[in-house]
Design an enzyme around this catalytic site. Structure first.
Site, PDB file in Angstrom:
ATOM      1  N   ARG A 254     -90.289  52.371  41.884  1.00 22.32           N
ATOM      2  CA  ARG A 254     -89.225  52.686  40.538  1.00 22.32           C
ATOM      3  C   ARG A 254     -89.589  54.013  39.742  1.00 22.32           C
ATOM      4  O   ARG A 254     -90.804  54.235  39.685  1.00 22.32           O
ATOM      5  CB  ARG A 254     -89.380  51.490  39.538  1.00 22.32           C
ATOM      6  CG  ARG A 254     -88.545  50.203  39.866  1.00 22.32           C
ATOM      7  CD  ARG A 254     -86.823  50.699  39.732  1.00 22.32           C
ATOM      8  NE  ARG A 254     -86.366  49.417  40.418  1.00 22.32           N
ATOM      9  CZ  ARG A 254     -85.773  49.214  41.509  1.00 22.32           C
ATOM     10  NH1 ARG A 254     -85.942  50.063  42.659  1.00 22.32           N
ATOM     11  NH2 ARG A 254     -84.905  48.038  41.857  1.00 22.32           N
TER      12      ARG A 254
ATOM     13  N   HIS B 238     -82.602  57.847  45.406  1.00 22.86           N
ATOM     14  CA  HIS B 238     -82.843  56.456  45.286  1.00 22.86           C
ATOM     15  C   HIS B 238     -82.000  55.780  46.334  1.00 22.86           C
ATOM     16  O   HIS B 238     -81.204  54.960  46.188  1.00 22.86           O
ATOM     17  CB  HIS B 238     -82.330  55.990  43.798  1.00 22.86           C
ATOM     18  CG  HIS B 238     -82.794  54.345  43.814  1.00 22.86           C
ATOM     19  ND1 HIS B 238     -83.140  53.857  42.529  1.00 22.86           N
ATOM     20  CD2 HIS B 238     -83.059  53.462  44.707  1.00 22.86           C
ATOM     21  CE1 HIS B 238     -83.543  52.527  42.621  1.00 22.86           C
ATOM     22  NE2 HIS B 238     -83.515  52.199  43.967  1.00 22.86           N
TER      23      HIS B 238
HETATM   24  P1  NDP Z   1     -92.851  41.954  46.377  1.00 19.84           P
HETATM   25  O1  NDP Z   1     -92.640  41.302  45.173  1.00 19.84           O
HETATM   26  O2  NDP Z   1     -92.834  41.439  47.662  1.00 19.84           O
HETATM   27  O3  NDP Z   1     -94.440  43.033  46.388  1.00 19.84           O
HETATM   28  C1  NDP Z   1     -94.832  43.681  45.505  1.00 19.84           C
HETATM   29  C2  NDP Z   1     -96.252  43.933  45.367  1.00 19.84           C
HETATM   30  O4  NDP Z   1     -96.728  44.400  44.388  1.00 19.84           O
HETATM   31  C3  NDP Z   1     -97.216  42.624  45.649  1.00 19.84           C
HETATM   32  O5  NDP Z   1     -98.078  42.917  46.793  1.00 19.84           O
HETATM   33  C4  NDP Z   1     -98.011  42.600  44.364  1.00 19.84           C
HETATM   34  O6  NDP Z   1     -98.839  41.907  44.320  1.00 19.84           O
HETATM   35  C5  NDP Z   1     -98.050  43.896  43.867  1.00 19.84           C
HETATM   36  N1  NDP Z   1     -98.153  44.083  42.482  1.00 19.84           N
HETATM   37  C6  NDP Z   1     -97.360  43.567  41.436  1.00 19.84           C
HETATM   38  N2  NDP Z   1     -97.813  43.929  40.211  1.00 19.84           N
HETATM   39  C7  NDP Z   1     -99.077  44.395  40.579  1.00 19.84           C
HETATM   40  C8  NDP Z   1    -100.053  44.965  39.974  1.00 19.84           C
HETATM   41  N3  NDP Z   1    -100.214  44.549  38.422  1.00 19.84           N
HETATM   42  N4  NDP Z   1    -101.165  44.923  40.342  1.00 19.84           N
HETATM   43  C9  NDP Z   1    -101.521  45.175  41.748  1.00 19.84           C
HETATM   44  N5  NDP Z   1    -100.333  44.845  42.494  1.00 19.84           N
HETATM   45  C10 NDP Z   1     -99.369  44.459  42.161  1.00 19.84           C
HETATM   46  O7  NDP Z   1     -91.839  43.228  46.262  1.00 19.84           O
HETATM   47  P2  NDP Z   1     -91.080  44.188  47.423  1.00 19.84           P
HETATM   48  O8  NDP Z   1     -92.239  44.701  48.465  1.00 19.84           O
HETATM   49  O9  NDP Z   1     -89.772  43.445  48.102  1.00 19.84           O
HETATM   50  O10 NDP Z   1     -90.647  45.485  46.563  1.00 19.84           O
HETATM   51  C11 NDP Z   1     -91.383  46.259  45.859  1.00 19.84           C
HETATM   52  C12 NDP Z   1     -90.568  47.264  44.884  1.00 19.84           C
HETATM   53  O11 NDP Z   1     -89.938  48.292  45.511  1.00 19.84           O
HETATM   54  C13 NDP Z   1     -89.265  46.453  44.254  1.00 19.84           C
HETATM   55  O12 NDP Z   1     -89.858  45.986  43.061  1.00 19.84           O
HETATM   56  C14 NDP Z   1     -88.437  47.830  43.867  1.00 19.84           C
HETATM   57  O13 NDP Z   1     -88.872  48.161  42.629  1.00 19.84           O
HETATM   58  C15 NDP Z   1     -88.644  48.644  44.974  1.00 19.84           C
HETATM   59  N6  NDP Z   1     -87.561  48.700  45.959  1.00 19.84           N
HETATM   60  C16 NDP Z   1     -87.154  50.251  45.791  1.00 19.84           C
HETATM   61  C17 NDP Z   1     -86.252  50.508  46.660  1.00 19.84           C
HETATM   62  C18 NDP Z   1     -85.522  52.088  46.869  1.00 19.84           C
HETATM   63  O14 NDP Z   1     -84.674  52.129  47.409  1.00 19.84           O
HETATM   64  N7  NDP Z   1     -86.399  52.971  46.495  1.00 19.84           N
HETATM   65  C19 NDP Z   1     -85.480  49.681  47.619  1.00 19.84           C
HETATM   66  C20 NDP Z   1     -86.246  48.201  47.355  1.00 19.84           C
HETATM   67  C21 NDP Z   1     -87.118  48.232  46.447  1.00 19.84           C
HETATM   68  P3  NDP Z   1     -99.094  40.384  45.179  1.00 19.84           P
HETATM   69  O15 NDP Z   1     -98.947  40.390  46.397  1.00 19.84           O
HETATM   70  O16 NDP Z   1    -100.891  39.880  44.549  1.00 19.84           O
HETATM   71  O17 NDP Z   1     -98.347  39.585  44.345  1.00 19.84           O
HETATM   72  C1  OXD Z   2     -83.891  47.833  45.408  1.00 21.71           C
HETATM   73  C2  OXD Z   2     -83.328  48.984  45.013  1.00 21.71           C
HETATM   74  O1  OXD Z   2     -84.593  47.295  44.341  1.00 21.71           O
HETATM   75  O2  OXD Z   2     -82.431  49.182  45.705  1.00 21.71           O
HETATM   76  O3  OXD Z   2     -83.248  46.947  46.004  1.00 21.71           O
HETATM   77  O4  OXD Z   2     -83.975  49.899  44.389  1.00 21.71           O
END
Ligand code: NDP
Ligand code: OXD
Length: 321
Positions: free
Chosen positions: A236, A284
């Site tokens: 993000r 994005h």
């Molecule tokens: P998940 O919830 O599956 O994974 C999030 C990861 O981040 C986990 O490994 C989590 O740790 C880690 N995390 C969260 N907070 C912290 C912290 N404070 N310190 C360290 N690690 C942390 O999410 P997704 O993988 O499905 O998606 C990730 C992000 O990608 C979404 O939230 C979105 O913002 C972004 N996104 C962007 C898109 C785009 O087109 N640009 C499309 C889709 C998503 P733990 O495993 O220990 O919980």
């Molecule tokens: C998502 C994105 O979070 O599109 O899926 O960024």
């Protein structure tokens, strides 16, 4: 029996978020259920049991007193977490193979682009300059992925398969074959110190906001064949301090950056990111959510929920993701 209706609250603004397109897909996927759009005059808000949303306006969801589940049409739920009037019903996010595969494509493309010196080679072509530089092997590069969740873990496996040294950083401990897993604040320095290409796939939460800043960039490895470390952010925009990124690119703390997300989207026309020679910018679209795939995913979850089964990929409001 009259089934509870579903309302679509979509405020996307781009082609992929065309309300008409999503409405058509949801009508097909939820054949025996009324699917309403926010523009429909919803005579009785009490008949709405489900909402499928993308960036709903703060307060919009609070209008439905009998809401049972909110389905976010993307993976990131930061826009919903920012709504203090969000109803206290389960919030389901997207975690499906289609979206994950798209993100892994984006990450692989951009890691390879920097690893294979594409910025230099394209500039050489424009200048008709035949001047190849030494090309190091993938095994000489360490890619560090912040966020080892659904998306980060899949990208990590693909990069490992291509021969990169791959590590990841998450909140809690993880074990993934072939991936060096770090976690928590105490292991962040060790993770950063061995990372040549940093990929950010973290969710935006109060803990992660503006994490990608000068203080963090200066702790990345300074010993890679690429020269200065590279940043790839598809998480993000508010994870990054944009002024710091520009300064760090200009003073050599960072060698290059691939950025898919920005604090302000669409990116304003006068943003220096558009023309910066060390920036590869995308609007994005690292991983679009596909209306066919996701309308079926929501319909399946509702069917299971109404049969007494558990919902999948429910967000933990305390963690914010
Ligand atoms: P998940 O919830 O599956 O994974 C999030 C990861 O981040 C986990 O490994 C989590 O740790 C880690 N995390 C969260 N907070 C912290 C912290 N404070 N310190 C360290 N690690 C942390 O999410 P997704 O993988 O499905 O998606 C990730 C992000 O990608 C979404 O939230 C979105 O913002 C972004 N996104 C962007 C898109 C785009 O087109 N640009 C499309 C889709 C998503 P733990 O495993 O220990 O919980
Ligand atoms: C998502 C994105 O979070 O599109 O899926 O960024």
């Amino acid at each position: 029996m009259n089934k509870g209706a579903l309302v679509l609250l979509i405020h996307g603004g781009t082609e992929n978020w065309s309300l008409q397109r999503w409405k058509q897909r949801f009508d097909e996927a939820c054949k025996d259920r009324r699917v309403l759009q926010r523009s429909d005059a919803v005579h009785d808000p009490a008949e709405i049991h489900y909402a499928a949303v993308w960036k709903p306006k703060p307060g919009e969801l609070a209008a439905f007193p009998n809401l049972r589940v909110i389905f976010n049409l993307g993976a990131g739920v930061d826009a919903l977490m920012a709504d203090s009037s969000l109803p206290g019903v389960p919030l389901v996010r997207v975690a499906v193979g289609d979206l994950t595969g798209r993100m892994t494509e984006y990450v692989t493309l951009h890691v390879l682009m920097h690893h294979r010196q594409e910025l230099y080679l394209r500039a050489s072509q424009r200048e008709k300059r035949w001047a190849p530089k030494y090309q190091w092997p993938a095994g000489a590069i360490s890619v560090g992925i912040m966020g080892l969740g659904t998306l980060g873990a899949d990208a990590a496996r693909m990069l490992r398969h291509l021969g990169f040294r791959v590590s990841g950083w998450s909140r809690g401990p993880k074990a993934i074959d072939g991936i060096h897993c770090f976690h928590g604040g105490t292991q962040l320095d060790a993770f950063l110190g061995q990372t040549d290409i940093l990929v950010c796939l973290l969710p935006l939460t109060p803990d992660t906001r503006h994490m990608l800043n000068r203080g963090l960039f200066t702790r990345l490895s300074r010993n890679s064949p690429i020269g200065a470390p590279v940043l790839i952010n598809a998480g993000r925009g508010d994870l990054q301090d944009e002024a710091d990124i520009l300064e760090c690119l200009d003073d050599g703390t960072l060698g290059a950056a691939s950025l898919d997300v920005f604090a302000r989207e669409p990116l304003p026309a006068d943003s220096p990111f558009w023309t910066h020679p060390k920036v590869v910018l995308t609007p994005h679209n690292a991983a679009d959510t596909d209306p066919d795939e996701i309308s079926n995913y929501v319909a399946r979850q509702i069917e299971r929920f109404e049969a007494g089964g558990a919902l999948e990929n429910v967000v933990d409001p305390a963690r914010g993701y």
